[in-house]
Each structure stands twice: as structure tokens, then as C-alpha cells.
Scaffold this motif. Structure first.
Motif, PDB file in Angstrom:
ATOM      1  N   SER A 427       0.858  -1.181   0.000  1.00 59.98           N
ATOM      2  CA  SER A 427       0.000   0.000   0.000  1.00 59.98           C
ATOM      3  C   SER A 427       0.896   1.234   0.000  1.00 59.98           C
ATOM      4  N   GLU A 428       1.010   1.874  -1.143  1.00 61.05           N
ATOM      5  CA  GLU A 428       1.925   3.009  -1.263  1.00 61.05           C
ATOM      6  C   GLU A 428       1.527   4.171  -0.374  1.00 61.05           C
ATOM      7  N   ASP A 429       0.212   4.370  -0.194  1.00 65.49           N
ATOM      8  CA  ASP A 429      -0.257   5.543   0.546  1.00 65.49           C
ATOM      9  C   ASP A 429      -0.476   5.288   2.032  1.00 65.49           C
ATOM     10  N   ARG A 430      -0.589   4.005   2.446  1.00 66.00           N
ATOM     11  CA  ARG A 430      -1.017   3.732   3.809  1.00 66.00           C
ATOM     12  C   ARG A 430       0.031   3.012   4.658  1.00 66.00           C
ATOM     13  N   LEU A 431       1.104   2.545   4.049  1.00 65.82           N
ATOM     14  CA  LEU A 431       2.187   1.923   4.794  1.00 65.82           C
ATOM     15  C   LEU A 431       3.409   2.819   4.751  1.00 65.82           C
ATOM     16  N   VAL A 432       4.170   2.832   5.822  1.00 62.39           N
ATOM     17  CA  VAL A 432       5.315   3.728   5.946  1.00 62.39           C
ATOM     18  C   VAL A 432       6.279   3.553   4.783  1.00 62.39           C
ATOM     19  N   ASP A 433       6.617   2.314   4.451  1.00 62.75           N
ATOM     20  CA  ASP A 433       7.554   2.052   3.356  1.00 62.75           C
ATOM     21  C   ASP A 433       6.853   1.534   2.106  1.00 62.75           C
ATOM     22  N   GLY A 434       5.520   1.600   2.092  1.00 66.80           N
ATOM     23  CA  GLY A 434       4.767   1.127   0.931  1.00 66.80           C
ATOM     24  C   GLY A 434       4.587  -0.370   0.864  1.00 66.80           C
ATOM     25  N   LYS A 435       5.300  -1.105   1.727  1.00 63.97           N
ATOM     26  CA  LYS A 435       5.233  -2.561   1.687  1.00 63.97           C
ATOM     27  C   LYS A 435       5.674  -3.111   3.033  1.00 63.97           C
ATOM     28  N   ALA A 436       5.030  -4.191   3.489  1.00 61.34           N
ATOM     29  CA  ALA A 436       5.426  -4.833   4.742  1.00 61.34           C
ATOM     30  C   ALA A 436       5.075  -6.316   4.657  1.00 61.34           C
ATOM     31  N   ASP A 437       5.804  -7.131   5.413  1.00 64.06           N
ATOM     32  CA  ASP A 437       5.526  -8.569   5.385  1.00 64.06           C
ATOM     33  C   ASP A 437       5.796  -9.166   6.752  1.00 64.06           C
ATOM     34  N   ALA A 438       5.304 -10.378   6.943  1.00 64.87           N
ATOM     35  CA  ALA A 438       5.504 -11.123   8.179  1.00 64.87           C
ATOM     36  C   ALA A 438       5.392 -12.603   7.856  1.00 64.87           C
ATOM     37  N   ASN A 439       6.058 -13.436   8.646  1.00 59.99           N
ATOM     38  CA  ASN A 439       5.874 -14.875   8.481  1.00 59.99           C
ATOM     39  C   ASN A 439       5.959 -15.565   9.826  1.00 59.99           C
ATOM     40  N   THR A 440       5.240 -16.664   9.915  1.00 60.43           N
ATOM     41  CA  THR A 440       5.172 -17.452  11.144  1.00 60.43           C
ATOM     42  C   THR A 440       5.357 -18.927  10.796  1.00 60.43           C
ATOM     43  N   PHE A 441       6.203 -19.606  11.562  1.00 62.12           N
ATOM     44  CA  PHE A 441       6.380 -21.042  11.402  1.00 62.12           C
ATOM     45  C   PHE A 441       5.963 -21.719  12.700  1.00 62.12           C
ATOM     46  N   ALA A 442       5.241 -22.827  12.585  1.00 56.48           N
ATOM     47  CA  ALA A 442       4.761 -23.518  13.782  1.00 56.48           C
ATOM     48  C   ALA A 442       4.910 -25.024  13.637  1.00 56.48           C
ATOM     49  N   LEU A 443       5.228 -25.681  14.747  1.00 54.12           N
ATOM     50  CA  LEU A 443       5.225 -27.146  14.863  1.00 54.12           C
ATOM     51  C   LEU A 443       4.309 -27.505  16.024  1.00 54.12           C
ATOM     52  N   TYR A 444       3.549 -28.585  15.892  1.00 54.35           N
ATOM     53  CA  TYR A 444       2.690 -28.981  17.003  1.00 54.35           C
ATOM     54  C   TYR A 444       2.629 -30.504  17.117  1.00 54.35           C
ATOM     55  N   ALA A 445       2.344 -30.945  18.322  1.00 53.96           N
ATOM     56  CA  ALA A 445       2.140 -32.362  18.610  1.00 53.96           C
ATOM     57  C   ALA A 445       0.982 -32.484  19.594  1.00 53.96           C
ATOM     58  N   GLN A 446       0.107 -33.435  19.329  1.00 50.96           N
ATOM     59  CA  GLN A 446      -1.095 -33.610  20.152  1.00 50.96           C
ATOM     60  C   GLN A 446      -1.334 -35.099  20.371  1.00 50.96           C
ATOM     61  N   GLU A 447      -1.713 -35.444  21.599  1.00 50.50           N
ATOM     62  CA  GLU A 447      -2.089 -36.827  21.892  1.00 50.50           C
ATOM     63  C   GLU A 447      -3.506 -36.877  22.434  1.00 50.50           C
ATOM     64  N   GLU A 448      -4.287 -37.813  21.898  1.00 51.45           N
ATOM     65  CA  GLU A 448      -5.616 -38.124  22.426  1.00 51.45           C
ATOM     66  C   GLU A 448      -5.500 -39.468  23.152  1.00 51.45           C
ATOM     67  N   ILE A 449      -5.775 -39.453  24.441  1.00 47.88           N
ATOM     68  CA  ILE A 449      -5.571 -40.651  25.257  1.00 47.88           C
ATOM     69  C   ILE A 449      -6.855 -40.990  26.007  1.00 47.88           C
ATOM     70  N   LYS A 450      -7.252 -42.245  25.910  1.00 46.98           N
ATOM     71  CA  LYS A 450      -8.382 -42.737  26.703  1.00 46.98           C
ATOM     72  C   LYS A 450      -7.809 -43.309  27.991  1.00 46.98           C
ATOM     73  N   LEU A 451      -7.837 -42.484  29.046  1.00 50.85           N
ATOM     74  CA  LEU A 451      -7.208 -42.881  30.305  1.00 50.85           C
ATOM     75  C   LEU A 451      -7.991 -43.983  30.995  1.00 50.85           C
ATOM     76  N   LEU A 452      -9.297 -43.828  31.029  1.00 52.20           N
ATOM     77  CA  LEU A 452     -10.211 -44.799  31.615  1.00 52.20           C
ATOM     78  C   LEU A 452     -11.400 -44.957  30.684  1.00 52.20           C
ATOM     79  N   GLU A 453     -12.282 -45.853  30.977  1.00 55.95           N
ATOM     80  CA  GLU A 453     -13.448 -46.065  30.116  1.00 55.95           C
ATOM     81  C   GLU A 453     -14.286 -44.806  29.995  1.00 55.95           C
ATOM     82  N   ARG A 454     -14.309 -44.013  31.058  1.00 53.91           N
ATOM     83  CA  ARG A 454     -15.126 -42.798  31.061  1.00 53.91           C
ATOM     84  C   ARG A 454     -14.312 -41.511  30.917  1.00 53.91           C
TER      85      ARG A 454
END
Length: 727
Positions: A427-454
Motif C-alpha cells: 500500500s503506497e499511501d497507507r504503509l510507511v515504506d509502501g510494503k510490509a511482510d511477516a511470516n510465522t512457522f509452527a510445529l505442534y504435537a497432540q495426543e488423544e488418550i483414553k485414560l479410563l473407560e469414562r
């Protein structure tokens, strides 16, 4: 030539021989209550990509199946899922099914909370399901109206540029909206443009509240809304839905589904338009009322085209690709502004899923989104001619995702994933330098465990690394304890959200106020806790959930001093992003659905929200304290005709702005919708809808520029018509 004929005959003989060696499964699926055929019921072999859907006569056929034993599944939204072990022999095999309507929604399958399939009543992460039937019965004109009609936790703060969505007091920036698991990108004035979502295209909606799932990124501190769209598995499916109402408001959805062997193609074209309306002929100008032609709802026209192609390469491997194009024009009278608004959005997606066995799989997905926002001039201005456009901003996103699901045992499922999100704004008129960017990297691990019958546990952590703001771990844990007809759920989740490109660098002027970014902002961090109890039997489903969402360094606007030259430039106020040191949203959600008998169902809910800036003890802007929904439905079916009637009420009190000095009015709006379905018309099904919106003609006639409670124009009659052809 004779050789060609000889080869052709050999090929025909070989095909016939191959078919003779394979099995064909066919049959009919009907409703138990009235023996009506069930069009669109899914019929598939568990753990494979092989399946189909019934046509408009309730018939199905699956060809070229190797003889042997299979787990066959038959499912349809709102009906009890059936799973049966079948032994198929060479040639024709006939198997008919009779489906029984579910006593509640708790038998429905949901996937959003854990990324794996669970029945709603046994989902460890609490999920609010908005079903296909509830969506169809509302006759909603847009996504905003739909969500407020069916859930008290949702609110939309309306404005001429778009509505700001909130869930339990936290706004748009903290809500991740997905369509078929892929994020919706692009916003107008900080509000995600949800006009791209047509209620007539939605199969169901799954809602998670708070930072309850680690599968999703930093946007999900307030919750996740996953919109699952309709995709027919019928060989040929053609559908058109048209709805009309006052002010020349027309919405139309056209769908084509083709399922030809290993290939499936879905195409959709939507169009919506309205002449708009005024709520008041006056506006506020320097604390004075002056006459205006400005509309609370501007005249608009938008259209969307999307399509996707799926190829089932084997029983285990499925690949897909698709893209969409959205365009919207919003018009303003010349006396109001020298320009209107023009938006475009282009997306592309591709991915693959490989089934390792009936439960385990690997998936890879990519989606690209480019959202652009323009002024379109309605008169000559400076160097522009009428009809010319000038771009304000160009938002671009690339998102790569990987997921691996492994059932370590009957009681333990492991999910591992990676997510890379790259954003860029020009955005030439609305950003300080006319351009901006960002990036995010993520790793995840999840376990579903049936501890007891209920007792079941879901636990894991997500590691997030942001280009500018470092890294963080966001652990989550959910527990489900089942005791006869009761479910007890508890969740704790930690959230981390870096400032957006707009919050850091973006600056724009609106109605004399200059809104500024702030490069000194800190990331936002949250701690979410909830505890709920749910009761269910054949006639009643009820739940009550208490929650606390503490957010540190929440990003908001504060007023700052004017600078020299502002008055000459028409700037009356300056507002700049800043971090609220401590804030909190806490409250209670209550939901109920009761089958009263004789075809009547009573449903609804209540949400109490206490959302505050704890450093000043002031309520957060745009949040009411009390929200409620009431739904009374009547259903009746005959052999060839079914009837449904719904009365829906939405009630909420006034919303706080500027510490209760400029509040939006309280309101309650009631709506009557009737739905009529005609069947046994060969390959056709015809549906009609008639109704009255805002029965008691309640209108918020505050001057233009005020904070509105609702943009409803008053009592409105509406009608809809759907024609569907399927083979």
C-alpha cells in the motif's frame, strides 16, 4: 483396419471380463418414519476413498469393487450413522438401508477440535455444531445474520464497511475463520470480509471457543469457526437457489457437482445485490445533526466463482486442486463521497491425503489468497475519471500445512503437524515504506488418550516462531469425563498472537479520524480456561459452560494528541494502536435443545459476557453483557412433501462504547420462516421458502455515524426457491 477392430473387440471383452470379476453394490436409502427416499446420503467403505451418494430417488450404486469383506458406512446429517460389515461377491449385490432421525445432534461427527473424527457427544474438545437443518431453516440473507440466529455467543458490530465479528467479547483479530479447514484471508477496516460466505453453500459449521485447540495459529485466541461447504457425491448434481426480499435484495447460488469414476468436480457461482437502505435521514457532523443521503447499508453487488477438482488415484490416495474469484462493488451517492468501494479476492488451493490404514493418514495442503481493496470513483476527482479505480491495499498470503495422524492403539492417537504462514501487504499511501511482510512457522504435537473407560484426555503443545517477535510455546489440555447421561469437560489453553502488519504500520483516515499503526507494539498473550457440563437423553440436550479468557497486551486504539496541520487537513482526532496491559473476557454460555413431541422442537441459548480493560476497569468497546436466542420449530413429513416452520428470536442489551458514553441500542428481533419440500418428482426436488423478518418492525434510527445495534431496515417479507436435479 481389421487389426484395429480386433484390438477394440479384445479391449471390450477384457473390460467385460474385468467387470465380471468385480462386485457391484447397489440399493436404496429411505427414512424410517415415512419411507421417503433420502437424496444425498453418503455411502462409502470405511478406510478407503471409495464411495458415492444417493440420487434424488434415494438410489446408490458403487461399481468395480473387489469381492471381499468391507465396513460399509451410510450417513446423513441429522440421522443416526449406520456401519455394517458386508461380504461382497462377484456381480450384483443389493443392500437397502432405513435411516432413523437422531434424537439430538450429539450423534453428528465433528473434526475441528482435534483434527480427528468424533461424535459430538464424545468430542474431548467442546464443539458447538450448527447443523445443516438449522442453517437451512433460518433463511439467512448473509453469514452474519445466520450466526446471530443460531448462536448467542456471536455478535457483529455493524458498519457501512462491514461487520466486526466477536465471540464472547473478543473481536475479529482473535477469531480464525476457516472454509473447509482453510483460513479466510483479507479484511476491510480490520474486519474479515465474510460476505464471501453464502449460507446456501454451507453443509455445517463447527465452532471452538477460546484458545481450545493447538491445531490452529495465533488468530485463534477467541475461537475457531470452521465452515464446511456442501459437496455432493451424486454422479450429477445441479442446483439453483434464489432468494428475494425488500430493497431489491437478491441472493443466488448455482452449483454443479460431477462425480465420474475417480474424478470429482464441484463448481459454484454466487451473486448477491441490494439497493441498500437508510435508517435515518440525518448524520452527526461536529456534534450537530445535518440531513444526509448516506445509507446505513450501502448499495452493493458481489459475485463469487469457485471450483475444485479431486482425483482419487487409488483407494488410499486422494489429491485435489481448486481456485476461486470474488468481486464486490459498494456504491455511495455522489453527495456522500467521491468514490465507492471495490474489492477482489483470488484464491488457489491444492493438496493430497494418503490413508495409511482405516484411521491413520498423512495430509499436505497449500493455499494462496490475494485480497485487494480499491476506491472506485463516481465522479471526476483530481486525475481520476468516473469509473476509475485507485488501490488502497493489496494483501497476500501463502499457507503450507502438513499433518500426520497415527493411531498408536485403540486408546491413543498421535497427531503431528507443521504450519507455515507468510503474509505481505502492499500500500503506497497507507504503509510507511509502501510494503510490509511477516511470516510465522509452527510445529505442534497432540495426543488423544483414553485414560479410563469414562475419561479422555487431549494434550499437546504448539511451538510458534514469528519473524519479528520471537518464539513461544502454547500448551493446551482438554479433559472429558462421561457419566451416564452427563458429560463434564474442562479446557486450558495458552495463546500467542503477534501484531498484524496493519497494527504495526498501517495508517488511514475515516470521517475526520486518523487511525495509526504502532511499531512499538508487543505480542498478545492469553490464558483460556473453561469448565462445562452437558446433559443429554432422547428428548433433551442442555449444556452450561463457564469460561475465563485473560489477555495480556491486548491491542486496541487510544486517542492521542493532534499535530500541527491536522486541522487544515480535516483531521479532528488521532487514534493510535497501543497495548492494553491487562484485559479479560469471562462469562457463561447456556445452550438447550428439547424435543417437545408432535413435531415441535424448542431450542436456544443465553450468553453472559463480562469483557473489561482491567487496567481502567472499563468495558471493552462493542460488547454487550447479555445475549440470547430462542427457536421454536415444527416439522411434519408426508410421502412426497415435508413442511418446516421456525420462529427465531435474537435478544441482546446495549453495547458499550467509549466507557458507556456512546452505546449502541439494545434490541430484539423475531423472524418467522416456513420451508416446503416437494419430492418424488423423478430426478428433481423442489423447495420453497416464505417468511417475515423483524416481525415487530424494530429499527435503530440513530443518526448516521452512530454506533448501531442492528442494521435491520424493519419488517421485511422474503421468499426463496430451490430446484435440484441429481442422478
Amino acid at each position: 483396419m481389421q487389426k484395429i477392430y480386433f484390438v477394440a473387440v479384445l479391449l471390450l471383452i477384457s473390460v467385460a471380463f474385468a467387470n465380471a470379476q468385480n462386485a457391484v453394490l447397489k440399493g436404496v436409502v429411505t427414512q424410517k418414519s415415512n419411507q421417503q427416499p433420502m437424496p444425498g446420503a453418503s455411502v462409502y467403505f470405511s478406510g478407503t476413498t471409495t464411495g458415492t451418494a444417493t440420487n434424488n430417488k434415494g438410489e446408490f450404486q458403487i461399481k468395480n469393487v473387489k469381492p471381499g469383506e468391507y465396513d460399509l458406512v451410510v450417513s446423513f446429517s441429522g440421522y443416526s450413522r449406520q456401519k455394517q460389515r458386508v461380504a461382497l461377491t462377484e456381480g450384483n449385490n443389493v443392500l437397502n438401508f432405513t435411516m432413523e432421525e437422531s434424537k439430538s445432534q450429539l450423534g453428528e461427527i465433528v473434526v475441528t477440535g482435534t483434527g480427528t473424527a468424533h461424535h459430538l457427544k464424545t468430542a474431548p474438545v467442546q464443539t458447538e455444531l450448527i447443523s445443516k437443518k438449522a442453517i437451512a431453516s433460518t433463511g439467512a440473507s448473509d453469514f452474519n445474520e445466520l450466526m446471530m440466529s443460531v448462536s448467542p455467543s456471536f455478535d457483529f458490530n455493524p458498519s457501512t464497511m462491514g461487520a466486526r465479528m466477536t465471540i464472547n467479547g473478543l473481536g475479529n483479530d482473535f477469531i480464525l475463520v476457516l472454509i473447509d479447514g482453510k483460513r479466510v484471508y483479507g479484511d476491510v477496516g480490520g474486519n474479515t470480509d465474510l460476505n464471501r460466505i453464502n449460507p446456501d453453500d454451507i453443509e455445517r459449521i463447527e465452532v471452538l471457543k477460546g484458545a481450545a485447540s493447538l491445531l490452529y495459529g495465533s488468530d485463534a485466541i477467541a475461537g475457531v469457526v470452521n465452515v464446511i461447504t456442501k459437496k455432493s457425491k451424486q454422479k450429477i448434481n445441479l442446483s439453483n437457489t434464489t432468494r428475494i426480499r425488500k430493497y431489491a435484495t437478491i441472493q443466488q447460488s448455482n452449483t454443479i457437482d460431477l462425480n465420474l469414476g475417480k474424478f470429482s468436480w464441484n463448481g459454484n457461482f454466487n451473486r448477491k445485490s441490494s439497493d441498500g437502505w437508510q435508517l435515518s435521514p440525518y448524520e452527526i457532523d461536529d456534534d450537530e445533526l445535518v440531513e444526509t443521503e448516506a445509507m446505513a447499508q450501502n448499495k452493493y453487488e458481489d459475485k463469487t466463482f469457485s471450483h475444485s477438482l479431486t482425483f482419487r488415484a487409488t483407494d488410499k490416495l486422494e489429491v485435489y486442486a481448486g481456485n476461486s474469484y470474488y468481486e464486490k462493488d459498494m456504491y455511495r451517492p455522489q453527495s456522500v463521497g467521491k468514490y465507492g468501494y471495490h474489492f477482489t479476492d483470488k484464491t488457489f488451493e491444492a493438496g493430497a491425503k494418503y490413508l495409511l490404514n482405516k484411521k491413520d493418514y498423512i495430509s499436505v495442503d497449500y493455499n494462496y489468497d490475494r485480497f485487494r481493496y480499491y476506491y472506485r470513483y463516481n465522479q471526476e476527482y483530481k486525475d481520476y475519471q468516473k469509473g476509475d479505480k485507485s488501490i488502497n491495499n493489496d494483501q497476500r498470503m501463502n499457507n503450507f500445512r502438513f499433518k500426520y495422524v497415527n493411531s498408536l492403539s485403540d486408546k491413543n492417537t498421535l497427531t503431528i503437524g507443521a504450519d507455515y504462514l507468510q503474509e505481505e501487504m502492499v500500500s503506497e499511501d497507507r504503509l510507511v515504506d509502501g510494503k510490509a511482510d511477516a511470516n510465522t512457522f509452527a510445529l505442534y504435537a497432540q495426543e488423544e488418550i483414553k485414560l479410563l473407560e469414562r475419561l479422555e484426555l487431549v494434550a499437546g503443545s504448539r511451538f510458534v516462531k514469528h519473524k519479528e517477535f520471537g518464539s513461544a510455546f502454547t500448551p493446551k489440555v482438554s479433559l472429558l469425563y462421561k457419566l451416564d447421561q452427563f458429560n463434564f469437560r474442562g479446557t486450558y489453553g495458552y495463546g500467542f498472537k503477534a501484531p498484524t502488519v496493519k497494527e504495526l504500520y498501517y495508517a488511514y483516515e475515516k470521517r475526520g479520524t486518523l487511525y495509526l499503526g504502532n511499531t512499538d507494539l508487543d505480542p498478545q498473550k492469553s490464558q483460556f480456561s473453561s469448565l462445562g457440563i452437558e446433559f443429554h437423553n432422547d428428548f433433551l440436550t442442555a449444556s452450561i459452560t463457564g469460561y475465563i479468557n485473560n489477555v495480556d497486551d491486548l491491542i486496541a486504539y487510544e486517542s492521542v494528541d493532534l499535530e500541527a496541520g491536522d486541522a487544515e487537513d480535516g483531521i479532528k482526532r488521532r487514534k493510535k494502536h497501543y497495548n492494553v496491559e491487562e484485559s479479560r473476557s469471562q462469562g457463561i454460555d447456556f445452550l438447550l435443545n428439547a424435543r417437545l413431541g408432535a413435531g415441535f422442537t424448542l431450542g436456544g441459548g443465553y450468553s453472559y459476557v463480562d469483557a473489561k480493560d482491567l487496567t481502567t476497569d472499563e468495558r471493552l468497546d462493542g460488547v454487550a453483557q447479555h445475549y440470547g436466542n430462542v427457536r421454536l420449530a415444527y416439522d411434519r413429513s408426508w410421502k412426497n412433501y415435508s413442511f418446516n416452520a421456525n420462529i427465531v428470536g435474537r435478544i441482546q442489551d446495549e453495547k458499550s462504547y467509549d466507557n458507556n458514553t456512546d452505546n449502541a441500542k439494545a434490541y430484539d428481533i423475531w423472524k418467522l420462516t416456513t420451508n416446503h419440500r416437494f419430492m418424488n418428482l423423478g430426478s428433481f426436488i423442489i423447495e420453497a421458502q416464505l417468511g417475515i423478518d423483524n416481525i415487530f418492525d424494530q429499527v435503530d434510527d440513530s443518526p448516521y455515524g452512530s454506533h448501531y445495534g442492528t442494521l435491520s431496515p424493519g419488517r421485511t417479507f422474503f421468499a426463496g426457491f430451490t430446484i435440484n436435479f441429481a442422478k
